[in-house]
Design a protein around this motif. Structure first.
Motif, PDB file in Angstrom:
ATOM      1  N   ALA A   1      -0.870   5.897  -0.932  1.00 53.58           N
ATOM      2  CA  ALA A   1      -0.096   5.297   0.034  1.00 53.58           C
ATOM      3  C   ALA A   1       0.049   3.847  -0.444  1.00 53.58           C
ATOM      4  CB  ALA A   1      -0.591   5.619   1.420  1.00 53.58           C
ATOM      5  N   THR A   2      -1.172   3.273  -0.405  1.00 51.62           N
ATOM      6  CA  THR A   2      -0.856   1.631  -0.909  1.00 51.62           C
ATOM      7  C   THR A   2       0.086   1.306  -1.934  1.00 51.62           C
ATOM      8  OG1 THR A   2      -2.536   1.811  -2.667  1.00 51.62           O
ATOM      9  CG2 THR A   2      -3.392   1.143  -0.239  1.00 51.62           C
ATOM     10  N   GLY A   3       0.184   2.251  -2.979  1.00 56.85           N
ATOM     11  CA  GLY A   3       1.114   2.137  -4.223  1.00 56.85           C
ATOM     12  C   GLY A   3       2.670   2.370  -3.401  1.00 56.85           C
ATOM     13  N   LEU A   4       2.898   3.189  -2.742  1.00 59.13           N
ATOM     14  CA  LEU A   4       4.169   3.410  -2.354  1.00 59.13           C
ATOM     15  C   LEU A   4       4.574   2.251  -1.548  1.00 59.13           C
ATOM     16  CD1 LEU A   4       4.264   6.989  -0.414  1.00 59.13           C
ATOM     17  CD2 LEU A   4       5.832   6.015  -2.186  1.00 59.13           C
ATOM     18  N   ALA A   5       3.783   1.122  -1.042  1.00 56.67           N
ATOM     19  CA  ALA A   5       4.199   0.090  -0.224  1.00 56.67           C
ATOM     20  C   ALA A   5       4.417  -1.128  -1.032  1.00 56.67           C
ATOM     21  CB  ALA A   5       3.301  -0.072   0.952  1.00 56.67           C
ATOM     22  N   ALA A   6       3.991  -0.857  -2.487  1.00 55.53           N
ATOM     23  CA  ALA A   6       4.133  -1.898  -3.323  1.00 55.53           C
ATOM     24  C   ALA A   6       5.510  -2.271  -3.858  1.00 55.53           C
ATOM     25  CB  ALA A   6       3.157  -1.567  -4.496  1.00 55.53           C
ATOM     26  N   TRP A   7       5.683  -3.295  -4.571  1.00 52.91           N
ATOM     27  CA  TRP A   7       7.019  -3.432  -4.993  1.00 52.91           C
ATOM     28  C   TRP A   7       7.046  -4.163  -6.439  1.00 52.91           C
ATOM     29  CZ3 TRP A   7      11.195  -1.061  -3.687  1.00 52.91           C
ATOM     30  CH2 TRP A   7      12.438  -1.242  -3.874  1.00 52.91           C
ATOM     31  N   PRO A   8       7.480  -3.677  -7.628  1.00 56.38           N
ATOM     32  CA  PRO A   8       8.247  -2.285  -7.475  1.00 56.38           C
ATOM     33  C   PRO A   8       7.121  -1.255  -7.114  1.00 56.38           C
ATOM     34  CG  PRO A   8       8.487  -3.247  -9.635  1.00 56.38           C
ATOM     35  CD  PRO A   8       7.729  -4.259  -8.796  1.00 56.38           C
ATOM     36  N   PRO A   9       7.906  -0.148  -6.484  1.00 55.28           N
ATOM     37  CA  PRO A   9       6.896   0.693  -5.937  1.00 55.28           C
ATOM     38  C   PRO A   9       6.156   1.773  -6.933  1.00 55.28           C
ATOM     39  CG  PRO A   9       9.139   1.451  -5.528  1.00 55.28           C
ATOM     40  CD  PRO A   9       9.238   0.031  -6.244  1.00 55.28           C
ATOM     41  N   VAL A  10       5.064   2.163  -6.798  1.00 54.85           N
ATOM     42  CA  VAL A  10       4.206   3.018  -7.399  1.00 54.85           C
ATOM     43  C   VAL A  10       3.926   4.278  -6.910  1.00 54.85           C
ATOM     44  CG1 VAL A  10       1.669   3.248  -8.590  1.00 54.85           C
ATOM     45  CG2 VAL A  10       2.845   0.985  -8.398  1.00 54.85           C
ATOM     46  N   LEU A  11       4.761   5.409  -7.559  1.00 54.22           N
ATOM     47  CA  LEU A  11       4.416   6.657  -7.061  1.00 54.22           C
ATOM     48  C   LEU A  11       4.273   7.551  -8.269  1.00 54.22           C
ATOM     49  CD1 LEU A  11       4.540   9.024  -4.862  1.00 54.22           C
ATOM     50  CD2 LEU A  11       7.109   8.960  -5.107  1.00 54.22           C
ATOM     51  N   TYR A  12       3.088   8.167  -8.473  1.00 57.70           N
ATOM     52  CA  TYR A  12       2.619   9.051  -9.366  1.00 57.70           C
ATOM     53  C   TYR A  12       2.999  10.511  -9.165  1.00 57.70           C
ATOM     54  CZ  TYR A  12      -0.051   5.198 -11.426  1.00 57.70           C
ATOM     55  OH  TYR A  12      -0.375   4.077 -12.155  1.00 57.70           O
ATOM     56  N   TRP A  13       3.433  10.954  -7.913  1.00 57.96           N
ATOM     57  CA  TRP A  13       3.555  12.151  -7.760  1.00 57.96           C
ATOM     58  C   TRP A  13       4.994  12.559  -8.410  1.00 57.96           C
ATOM     59  CZ3 TRP A  13       2.630  11.891  -1.734  1.00 57.96           C
ATOM     60  CH2 TRP A  13       1.108  11.532  -1.699  1.00 57.96           C
ATOM     61  N   ARG A  14       5.003  13.804  -8.911  1.00 62.60           N
ATOM     62  CA  ARG A  14       6.151  14.640  -9.199  1.00 62.60           C
ATOM     63  C   ARG A  14       6.239  15.763  -8.247  1.00 62.60           C
ATOM     64  NH1 ARG A  14       8.491  11.522 -12.091  1.00 62.60           N
ATOM     65  NH2 ARG A  14      10.012  13.163 -12.328  1.00 62.60           N
ATOM     66  N   PRO A  15       7.686  16.372  -8.339  1.00 61.11           N
ATOM     67  CA  PRO A  15       7.710  17.258  -7.197  1.00 61.11           C
ATOM     68  C   PRO A  15       6.706  18.419  -7.382  1.00 61.11           C
ATOM     69  CG  PRO A  15       9.838  16.724  -8.342  1.00 61.11           C
ATOM     70  CD  PRO A  15       9.006  15.937  -8.866  1.00 61.11           C
ATOM     71  N   ALA A  16       6.269  18.857  -8.274  1.00 62.68           N
ATOM     72  CA  ALA A  16       5.142  19.919  -8.522  1.00 62.68           C
ATOM     73  C   ALA A  16       3.782  19.363  -8.074  1.00 62.68           C
ATOM     74  CB  ALA A  16       4.945  20.271 -10.045  1.00 62.68           C
ATOM     75  N   THR A  17       3.610  17.956  -7.955  1.00 60.16           N
ATOM     76  CA  THR A  17       2.312  17.545  -7.304  1.00 60.16           C
ATOM     77  C   THR A  17       2.323  17.906  -5.919  1.00 60.16           C
ATOM     78  OG1 THR A  17       2.534  15.669  -9.005  1.00 60.16           O
ATOM     79  CG2 THR A  17       0.998  15.511  -7.227  1.00 60.16           C
ATOM     80  N   VAL A  18       3.506  17.503  -5.452  1.00 58.75           N
ATOM     81  CA  VAL A  18       3.739  17.696  -3.750  1.00 58.75           C
ATOM     82  C   VAL A  18       3.567  19.424  -3.584  1.00 58.75           C
ATOM     83  CG1 VAL A  18       5.034  17.233  -1.853  1.00 58.75           C
ATOM     84  CG2 VAL A  18       4.967  15.633  -3.754  1.00 58.75           C
TER      85      VAL A  18
ATOM     86  N   GLU B   1      -4.260  -4.328   2.421  1.00 60.82           N
ATOM     87  CA  GLU B   1      -5.459  -4.928   3.190  1.00 60.82           C
ATOM     88  C   GLU B   1      -6.196  -3.847   4.177  1.00 60.82           C
ATOM     89  OE1 GLU B   1      -2.996  -7.844   5.590  1.00 60.82           O
ATOM     90  OE2 GLU B   1      -3.934  -6.869   7.431  1.00 60.82           O
ATOM     91  N   ALA B   2      -5.637  -2.847   4.439  1.00 65.36           N
ATOM     92  CA  ALA B   2      -6.117  -1.723   4.968  1.00 65.36           C
ATOM     93  C   ALA B   2      -7.363  -0.926   3.971  1.00 65.36           C
ATOM     94  CB  ALA B   2      -5.230  -0.671   5.417  1.00 65.36           C
ATOM     95  N   TRP B   3      -6.966  -1.009   2.818  1.00 65.08           N
ATOM     96  CA  TRP B   3      -7.625  -0.212   1.650  1.00 65.08           C
ATOM     97  C   TRP B   3      -9.251  -0.391   1.779  1.00 65.08           C
ATOM     98  CZ3 TRP B   3      -8.133   4.186  -0.657  1.00 65.08           C
ATOM     99  CH2 TRP B   3      -8.637   4.235  -1.576  1.00 65.08           C
ATOM    100  N   PRO B   4      -9.917  -1.817   1.807  1.00 62.18           N
ATOM    101  CA  PRO B   4     -11.198  -1.964   2.005  1.00 62.18           C
ATOM    102  C   PRO B   4     -11.988  -1.625   3.026  1.00 62.18           C
ATOM    103  CG  PRO B   4      -9.985  -4.083   1.186  1.00 62.18           C
ATOM    104  CD  PRO B   4      -9.063  -3.090   1.565  1.00 62.18           C
ATOM    105  N   ILE B   5     -11.010  -1.381   4.202  1.00 65.05           N
ATOM    106  CA  ILE B   5     -11.452  -0.875   5.241  1.00 65.05           C
ATOM    107  C   ILE B   5     -11.909   0.369   5.287  1.00 65.05           C
ATOM    108  CG2 ILE B   5     -11.037  -0.669   7.917  1.00 65.05           C
ATOM    109  CD1 ILE B   5      -9.232  -3.421   7.482  1.00 65.05           C
ATOM    110  N   LYS B   6     -10.764   1.277   4.825  1.00 67.61           N
ATOM    111  CA  LYS B   6     -10.969   2.531   4.654  1.00 67.61           C
ATOM    112  C   LYS B   6     -11.880   3.341   3.829  1.00 67.61           C
ATOM    113  CE  LYS B   6      -9.202   6.810   3.667  1.00 67.61           C
ATOM    114  NZ  LYS B   6      -9.583   7.886   4.720  1.00 67.61           N
ATOM    115  N   VAL B   7     -12.209   2.228   2.452  1.00 71.80           N
ATOM    116  CA  VAL B   7     -13.393   2.660   1.494  1.00 71.80           C
ATOM    117  C   VAL B   7     -14.731   2.417   2.296  1.00 71.80           C
ATOM    118  CG1 VAL B   7     -14.351   1.855  -0.739  1.00 71.80           C
ATOM    119  CG2 VAL B   7     -11.829   2.268  -0.266  1.00 71.80           C
TER     120      VAL B   7
END
Ligand code: DP6
Length: 334
Positions: free
Chosen positions: A261-278, A223-229
């Motif tokens: 960040a919105t994906g991290l709070a989804a369930w099941p979570p959505v995280l695209y980052w690999r250690p090398a991304t970070v 719900e914060a996403w459209p505000i951010k955009v």
């Protein structure tokens, strides 16, 4: 409303009959500085928010389309693509919208100048080039706005790949999507550079369509996403108008992080980052602390895209030896 109905509105009685032996189209890939993330209508790819991207100049797709007999034939970079593959079935079901008769078949030859391993989504330039090739084959003479809407029906971000340079895709409000199209913005930054850092070329665990759906439905942060955009779009356009590279970079990086960040709070979570991304993100922050003007953005995958001005290219290459540098406004333009 179905895709087919939207196509009927756009074609407005134009014939589905080839006007020539073959049609051709070319479109650039694009990278969003303010992301498209979440649909209000999944059938028509109507977004919750507007988005803003930069097209990648020479990097993109060229497509040739012609009628053929038997079954649809697809070739990618000169190699035949299996009819049952995801790539070919997605293409064929889009082509279903444009068959002059039920038994009509197309041959599509498509060449990507984006290295497949770069993990850059090719669906945006792919559907944009396909729509341009269809417009050429059928001689429709559609205006760019209609072409953008047609491309959107194939893949949302393809609406932006119809244009070069900086592009804004207006979310629109109409149920039929006729006000949801992209437009070029009147700014040219010949000195802008993008750097592609390939972290992994493995297939992503969750496609962006499913990730968007899941995030919209289950993430309390959505719900914060459209505000951010809404905020980021205003600031990015200010930055473009003022020629303020650092402001553009800051907002683009922050926008990408907020999307992930919105994906991290989804369930099941959505995280695209690999250690090398970070690791690459930390590297960007480190070299920026030392004075390098470089920012990053990321899409629905593990790869990192750098943003920097032309004069930083030698330092960026030194800090990121594997980077592939792209000049969105042309290499000789700066
Ligand atoms: C993270 O355009 O690939 O790259 O409309 O389902 O085909 P569909 O999604 P797609 O999503 C792109 C998502 C993004 C952000 C962006 O390009 O704006």
């Amino acid at each position: 409303l179905k895709k087919r109905d939207a196509v009927a509105i756009l074609l407005a009685g134009r014939a589905l009959a080839p006007a020539k032996a073959e049609g051709r189209g070319a479109a650039a890939a694009n990278i969003a500085l303010c992301k498209y993330w979440g649909k209000r209508n999944e059938e028509l790819n109507l977004p919750i928010t507007s988005s803003l991207s930069v097209s990648l100049g020479e990097l993109g797709t060229r497509t040739r389309i012609l009628p053929c007999a038997g079954r649809d034939e697809v070739a990618l970079n000169g190699q035949p693509v299996a009819a049952r593959s995801k790539f070919a079935t997605r293409l064929s079901s889009f082509l279903d919208l444009f068959r002059p008769a039920a038994e009509f078949r197309f041959r599509v030859e498509t060449d990507n100048s984006i290295p497949t391993a770069a993990g850059l989504a090719s669906s945006a330039s792919g559907f944009a080039a396909l729509v341009l090739a269809l417009n050429d084959l059928f001689g429709w003479g559609l205006d760019p706005r209609s072409l953008s809407i047609l491309a959107r029906l194939g893949s949302g971000s393809a609406a932006r790949s119809i244009f070069d340079g900086f592009v804004e895709w207006h979310a629109g409000a109409a149920a039929d999507g006729m006000d949801s199209f992209a437009e070029p913005l009147p700014y040219e930054w010949p000195d802008l550079r993008m750097g592609l850092l390939v972290v992994s070329s493995e297939a992503k665990p969750v496609g962006s369509r499913e990730a968007m759906r899941r995030t919209r439905r289950t993430s309390v942060l959505y719900e914060a996403w459209p505000i951010k955009v809404a905020h980021d779009l205003v600031v990015i356009k200010d930055a473009l108008r003022e020629g303020d590279f650092d402001l553009l970079g800051r907002v683009a990086e922050s926008n990408a992080l907020a999307m992930h960040a919105t994906g991290l709070a989804a369930w099941p979570p959505v995280l695209y980052w690999r250690p090398a991304t970070v690791a690459q993100m930390h590297r960007v922050w480190e070299v920026r602390d030392r004075g390098l003007r470089v920012y990053f953005t990321m899409d629905a995958g593990p790869n990192v895209k750098l943003l920097f001005p032309r004069e930083e290219e030698p330092s960026v290459r030194e800090s990121f030896p594997d980077v592939q540098v792209v000049a969105p406004f042309g290499p000789e333009a700066g």
